[in-house]
Design a protein around this motif. Sequence first.
Motif, short mmCIF file in Angstrom:
data_model
loop_
_atom_site.label_atom_id
_atom_site.label_comp_id
_atom_site.label_asym_id
_atom_site.label_seq_id
_atom_site.Cartn_x
_atom_site.Cartn_y
_atom_site.Cartn_z
N ALA A 19 -5.80 -7.83 -3.43
CA ALA A 19 -6.83 -8.20 -2.46
C ALA A 19 -6.56 -7.50 -1.13
CB ALA A 19 -6.83 -9.72 -2.28
N GLU A 20 -5.29 -7.48 -0.72
CA GLU A 20 -4.96 -6.84 0.56
C GLU A 20 -5.35 -5.36 0.54
OE1 GLU A 20 -0.84 -7.12 2.00
OE2 GLU A 20 -1.19 -5.41 3.33
N MET A 21 -5.00 -4.68 -0.54
CA MET A 21 -5.24 -3.24 -0.57
C MET A 21 -6.71 -2.90 -0.79
SD MET A 21 -2.59 -1.73 0.33
CE MET A 21 -1.12 -2.55 0.94
N ASP A 337 5.15 -0.08 3.44
CA ASP A 337 4.83 0.55 4.72
C ASP A 337 3.94 1.79 4.48
OD1 ASP A 337 5.22 1.24 7.51
OD2 ASP A 337 6.55 2.84 6.75
N PHE A 338 4.31 2.58 3.48
CA PHE A 338 3.55 3.78 3.11
C PHE A 338 2.10 3.41 2.76
CE2 PHE A 338 2.24 6.62 -0.46
CZ PHE A 338 2.35 7.86 0.15
N CYS A 339 1.94 2.38 1.91
CA CYS A 339 0.58 2.03 1.45
C CYS A 339 -0.26 1.47 2.60
CB CYS A 339 0.64 1.04 0.30
SG CYS A 339 1.22 1.83 -1.22
N ARG A 340 0.38 0.73 3.50
CA ARG A 340 -0.40 0.20 4.63
C ARG A 340 -0.85 1.33 5.56
NH1 ARG A 340 3.08 -5.33 5.32
NH2 ARG A 340 1.70 -6.60 4.02
N ARG A 341 -0.09 2.42 5.61
CA ARG A 341 -0.46 3.54 6.50
C ARG A 341 -1.29 4.62 5.81
NH1 ARG A 341 4.83 5.86 8.74
NH2 ARG A 341 3.37 7.29 9.70
N PRO A 343 -4.23 4.92 4.29
CA PRO A 343 -5.63 5.22 4.65
C PRO A 343 -5.73 6.03 5.94
CG PRO A 343 -5.41 2.92 4.04
CD PRO A 343 -4.01 3.48 4.11
N GLU A 344 -4.93 5.68 6.92
CA GLU A 344 -5.01 6.42 8.20
C GLU A 344 -4.35 7.79 8.06
OE1 GLU A 344 -1.18 5.50 11.02
OE2 GLU A 344 -2.26 3.83 10.13
N LEU A 345 -3.32 7.88 7.20
CA LEU A 345 -2.64 9.16 7.03
C LEU A 345 -3.49 10.17 6.28
CD1 LEU A 345 0.99 7.97 6.12
CD2 LEU A 345 0.27 9.10 8.23
N CYS A 346 -4.17 9.69 5.19
CA CYS A 346 -4.94 10.67 4.40
C CYS A 346 -6.13 10.08 3.65
CB CYS A 346 -4.00 11.42 3.45
SG CYS A 346 -3.42 10.43 2.10
N GLY A 347 -6.52 8.85 3.95
CA GLY A 347 -7.75 8.32 3.34
C GLY A 347 -7.63 7.95 1.87
N VAL A 348 -6.46 7.42 1.49
CA VAL A 348 -6.27 6.97 0.10
C VAL A 348 -5.61 5.59 0.13
CG1 VAL A 348 -5.04 7.45 -2.08
CG2 VAL A 348 -6.01 9.35 -0.77
N VAL A 349 -5.93 4.76 -0.87
CA VAL A 349 -5.28 3.46 -1.01
C VAL A 349 -4.54 3.41 -2.34
CG1 VAL A 349 -5.75 1.00 -1.46
CG2 VAL A 349 -6.71 2.10 0.56
N ALA A 350 -3.29 2.90 -2.30
CA ALA A 350 -2.49 2.72 -3.52
C ALA A 350 -1.80 1.36 -3.41
CB ALA A 350 -1.47 3.86 -3.63
N VAL A 351 -0.99 1.03 -4.40
CA VAL A 351 -0.34 -0.29 -4.42
C VAL A 351 1.19 -0.11 -4.42
CG1 VAL A 351 0.12 -2.26 -5.94
CG2 VAL A 351 -2.22 -1.59 -5.49
N PRO A 352 1.87 -0.76 -3.47
CA PRO A 352 3.33 -0.68 -3.44
C PRO A 352 3.92 -1.56 -4.53
CG PRO A 352 2.55 -2.18 -1.74
CD PRO A 352 1.32 -1.63 -2.42
N GLU A 353 4.87 -1.03 -5.28
CA GLU A 353 5.41 -1.83 -6.39
C GLU A 353 6.51 -2.78 -5.97
OE1 GLU A 353 6.08 0.26 -10.04
OE2 GLU A 353 4.21 1.37 -9.83
#
Length: 394
Positions: A19-21, A337-341, A343-353
């Motif tokens: 939901a968050e991502m 931290d990577f996944c939260r950033r 979208p702003e870094l390169c416009g992609v969303v993923a899920v941290p395991e």
Amino acid sequence: MGRPLLNRRLDGLGTTIFAEMSALATRTGAINLGQGFPDTDGPDEIREAVVDALRGGFNQYPPGPGHADLREAIAEHRQRFYGHLGGQTYDPDTEVLVTTGATEAIASALLALVEPGDEVIALEPYYDSYAACIAMAGGVRVGVPLRPPTFGLDVAALRAAITPRTRLIMLNTPHNPTGSVLGRDELAEVARLAVEHDLLVVTDEVYEHLVFEGSHIPLASFPGMRERTVTISSSGKTFSFTGWKIGWVCASPELVAAVRTTKQFLTYVSGGPFQPAIARALRLPDEYYAGFLADMRRKRDILADGLEAAGLTVYRPSGTYFITTDITPLGFTDGLDFCRRLPELCGVVAVPEKVFFDDTPEAQEIGRPLVRFAFCKKESVLTEAAERLATLRV
Ligand code: PMP
Ligand code: GLN
């Protein structure tokens, strides 16, 4: 109001990462390779079957165990794909139960079978609802880590995790999020240990039709397992209608009766007009299943190649529609931290395991750099996402 509002068994479970991502993707307009849902609907004829059902009188409560025709279709499907392995004949009336997605099947099974204090062994990283449902049942989660690069089962670790308090093993193959598929030898060991220690097994097989290397083998087909295994699957992944939430349980009459007892007080029933459509979907010809798998294999390779070219370490999955990567080569260390950033870094969303690992230093060490990307998306979307990720290279 002196004490926290949330029941303390659910402490720390907050909002699911999916939901968050997905909310992050909506807010930023980023390409969403986070939550696992396809960006193309399943077959038109199945969608039309729902329209027919809506017009044709399927709008009131279905029977508690599910529409009879769907239960028959579920039993036929098991015979058709796994009958040759033996023990896969299920009585649609007493051994099949329709649920609100696999999610409710998991919740009903764990709430039915786990007593407070019982230990439940689960493969770690675990799909998040396992941890939540074990907690709601008052059980104690015991993780057995799957480690890169293969994320195979460490049979010695599984054996060592079993204690006199172990009630059941919560298995998942093909495995979300790592994409690993348990092979015949690993499953035989799980079966041997379950029989030796008289354990129940709940096995989540929602990705049964997404196996790229080898083929899916249901745990319930191993000697001694038919009577102690609750097999869970769902139509969401196989037919690309994740929003319809039609799942099911196949097990012995005694186990189904136990699971049905909790299920009837969670939703009682759901998905009236979707049930006949999924009965029809399960009966689609072999070409549908083969075509779906071939399409997803092509997508896996497009995204895996793209992620590799972008500089990530890629663990090419044998099953599911997820790719696990390690972000260390890009100069990052923490997946959340990577996944939260991202979208702003390169416009992609993923899920941290790392959120699927226990909060212990050893488990977090494995999980911290791992990030999951879903490839159930149009090929152009996958290519664009990989190109965007390539801009991160240091
Ligand atoms: N188990 C696993 C391993 C999953 O990935 C998912 C997500 N589809 C579910 C269960 C939940 O399935 P459903 O959408 O049918 O509730
Ligand atoms: N199973 C989906 C995934 O792993 C998510 C489903 C959900 O949001 N609960 O991404």
